[in-house]
Write a protein that holds these residues in place. Structure first.
Motif, PDB file in Angstrom:
ATOM      1  N   LEU A 178      -8.919   8.073   2.159  1.00 11.53           N
ATOM      2  CA  LEU A 178      -7.661   8.493   1.503  1.00 11.53           C
ATOM      3  C   LEU A 178      -6.411   8.295   1.887  1.00 11.53           C
ATOM      4  CD1 LEU A 178      -8.866  12.187   0.459  1.00 11.53           C
ATOM      5  CD2 LEU A 178      -9.015  10.358  -1.027  1.00 11.53           C
ATOM      6  N   GLY A 179      -5.546   7.691   1.310  1.00 10.07           N
ATOM      7  CA  GLY A 179      -4.261   7.433   1.812  1.00 10.07           C
ATOM      8  C   GLY A 179      -4.191   6.738   3.183  1.00 10.07           C
TER       9      GLY A 179
ATOM     10  N   ALA B   6     -10.631   1.737   1.000  1.00  7.03           N
ATOM     11  CA  ALA B   6      -9.431   2.184   1.150  1.00  7.03           C
ATOM     12  C   ALA B   6      -8.490   2.310   0.222  1.00  7.03           C
ATOM     13  CB  ALA B   6      -8.763   1.344   2.251  1.00  7.03           C
ATOM     14  N   MET B   7      -8.035   3.456  -0.030  1.00 13.43           N
ATOM     15  CA  MET B   7      -7.251   3.823  -1.140  1.00 13.43           C
ATOM     16  C   MET B   7      -5.993   4.406  -0.854  1.00 13.43           C
ATOM     17  SD  MET B   7      -6.664   7.458  -2.120  1.00 13.43           S
ATOM     18  CE  MET B   7      -6.264   7.388  -3.781  1.00 13.43           C
TER      19      MET B   7
ATOM     20  N   ASP C 198       0.569   3.666  -2.814  1.00 13.86           N
ATOM     21  CA  ASP C 198       1.455   2.661  -2.528  1.00 13.86           C
ATOM     22  C   ASP C 198       0.844   1.201  -2.236  1.00 13.86           C
ATOM     23  OD1 ASP C 198       3.395   0.972  -1.902  1.00 13.86           O
ATOM     24  OD2 ASP C 198       4.092   2.232  -0.247  1.00 13.86           O
ATOM     25  N   PRO C 199       0.839   0.349  -3.395  1.00 17.25           N
ATOM     26  CA  PRO C 199      -0.018  -1.018  -3.061  1.00 17.25           C
ATOM     27  C   PRO C 199       0.772  -1.860  -2.165  1.00 17.25           C
ATOM     28  CG  PRO C 199       1.314  -0.935  -5.152  1.00 17.25           C
ATOM     29  CD  PRO C 199       1.258   0.422  -4.489  1.00 17.25           C
ATOM     30  N   ALA C 200       1.806  -1.445  -1.758  1.00 16.57           N
ATOM     31  CA  ALA C 200       2.627  -2.251  -0.766  1.00 16.57           C
ATOM     32  C   ALA C 200       1.832  -2.076   0.779  1.00 16.57           C
ATOM     33  CB  ALA C 200       4.023  -1.829  -0.437  1.00 16.57           C
ATOM     34  N   VAL C 201       0.952  -1.076   0.888  1.00 15.54           N
ATOM     35  CA  VAL C 201       0.305  -0.936   2.189  1.00 15.54           C
ATOM     36  C   VAL C 201      -0.832  -1.909   2.328  1.00 15.54           C
ATOM     37  CG1 VAL C 201       0.710   1.695   2.488  1.00 15.54           C
ATOM     38  CG2 VAL C 201      -1.426   0.638   1.583  1.00 15.54           C
ATOM     39  N   PHE C 202      -1.413  -2.500   1.294  1.00 12.22           N
ATOM     40  CA  PHE C 202      -2.449  -3.189   1.241  1.00 12.22           C
ATOM     41  C   PHE C 202      -2.405  -4.625   2.005  1.00 12.22           C
ATOM     42  CE2 PHE C 202      -3.907  -0.469  -2.205  1.00 12.22           C
ATOM     43  CZ  PHE C 202      -4.805   0.688  -1.592  1.00 12.22           C
TER      44      PHE C 202
ATOM     45  N   SER D 153     -12.824  -3.147   0.778  1.00 14.71           N
ATOM     46  CA  SER D 153     -12.271  -2.939  -0.598  1.00 14.71           C
ATOM     47  C   SER D 153     -10.857  -1.934  -0.753  1.00 14.71           C
ATOM     48  CB  SER D 153     -13.379  -2.432  -1.505  1.00 14.71           C
ATOM     49  OG  SER D 153     -14.637  -3.115  -1.399  1.00 14.71           O
ATOM     50  N   THR D 154     -10.238  -2.281  -1.708  1.00 13.25           N
ATOM     51  CA  THR D 154      -9.053  -1.338  -1.666  1.00 13.25           C
ATOM     52  C   THR D 154      -8.938  -0.824  -3.280  1.00 13.25           C
ATOM     53  OG1 THR D 154      -7.648  -3.225  -2.272  1.00 13.25           O
ATOM     54  CG2 THR D 154      -7.636  -2.510   0.148  1.00 13.25           C
ATOM     55  N   ARG D 155      -8.113   0.209  -3.225  1.00 12.45           N
ATOM     56  CA  ARG D 155      -7.958   1.045  -4.531  1.00 12.45           C
ATOM     57  C   ARG D 155      -6.572   1.479  -4.701  1.00 12.45           C
ATOM     58  NH1 ARG D 155      -8.126   3.623  -8.866  1.00 12.45           N
ATOM     59  NH2 ARG D 155      -9.311   5.209  -9.751  1.00 12.45           N
TER      60      ARG D 155
END
Ligand code: SAM
Length: 207
Positions: A67-68, A88-89, A92-96, A111-113
């Motif tokens: 989370l976060g 990984a969620m 803020d999509p900029a972290v991915f 995987s990201t969310r």
């Protein structure tokens, strides 16, 4: 790896990180949008969480939600050392793009969310064996959102919820409520990498 890049790499707990001066990191910073909500660096509490997981490993092939996640150091540790299937969620999509770069350097897939904590339903949370998080409760108004999420995860039957934190007051309020309602444990922890990290691990186990 060229020697100029190698000097900007660090390895702790078997997880490779890149310093801000690493060429890949500089390239990414130039090319991507700024992060907000504090997803702008690696936070020390991720090492408290990783250190805890090293001493208390999750079973292999566990389904884990981070989370976060920010730049996803704990996600990478779980995928690399524990062979976990990790999502990984973060809001803020900029972290991915940072997470993807670090995952690539560690040779793992995550995987990201993109979602806010209050968007994760009981049904969705119930798909995971374990939920991990580090430093996700830093403003007073976040306490309710984080506690409500823990409540939904407990209702969903998630077996373990593990949250590391450097003792921020909104987190301690959540921890106190979890001790009262879910017999959670709050245990102090310290770890030294290039810096000394201090905080606690909140553990909620669901029978
Ligand atoms: C202090 S950083 C910690 C990042 C990472 N867990 C670590 O330890 O390095 C907090 C992270 O939580 C995310 N975040 C903050 N509020 C959120 C919310 N309501 N829902 C989902 N993610 C959130 C931020 O975008 C940021 O990446």
């Amino acid at each position: 790896m060229p020697s100029s890049a190698a000097k900007h790499v660090r390895d702790y707990f078997g997880v490779r990180t890149l310093l801000a001066a690493h060429p890949d990191m500089r390239r990414l910073k130039r090319a991507t949008n700024a992060t907000h909500l504090h997803g702008n660096k690696l936070w020390g509490s991720a090492y408290l969480l990783i250190d805890y997981l090293q001493d208390n490993p999750l079973p292999n092939n566990c389904k884990v939600l981070d989370l976060g996640c920010g730049w996803g150091l704990a996600s990478i540790y779980c995928a690399k050392a524990l062979r976990a299937e990790v999502t990984a969620m973060d809001a803020d999509p900029a972290v991915f793009s940072y997470l993807s770069l670090l995952a690539e350097h560690n040779d793992v897939e995550i995987s990201t969310r993109t979602a806010r904590f209050d968007e994760l339903s009981t049904d969705e949370l119930g798909q995971y064996d374990a939920i991990i998080a580090s430093d996700i409760c830093f403003w007073d108004e976040m306490s309710k959102e984080v506690f409500d999420l823990i409540e939904r995860a407990v209702d969903a039957g998630v077996k373990k919820i593990i949250i590391a934190d450097p003792h921020r007051p909104p987190f301690l309020a959540v921890a106190e409520a979890c001790i009262d309602d879910y017999f959670a444990e709050l245990t102090p922890r310290e770890v030294i990498t290039s810096r000394h990290h201090r905080g606690s691990i909140l553990l909620i186990e669901n029978a």
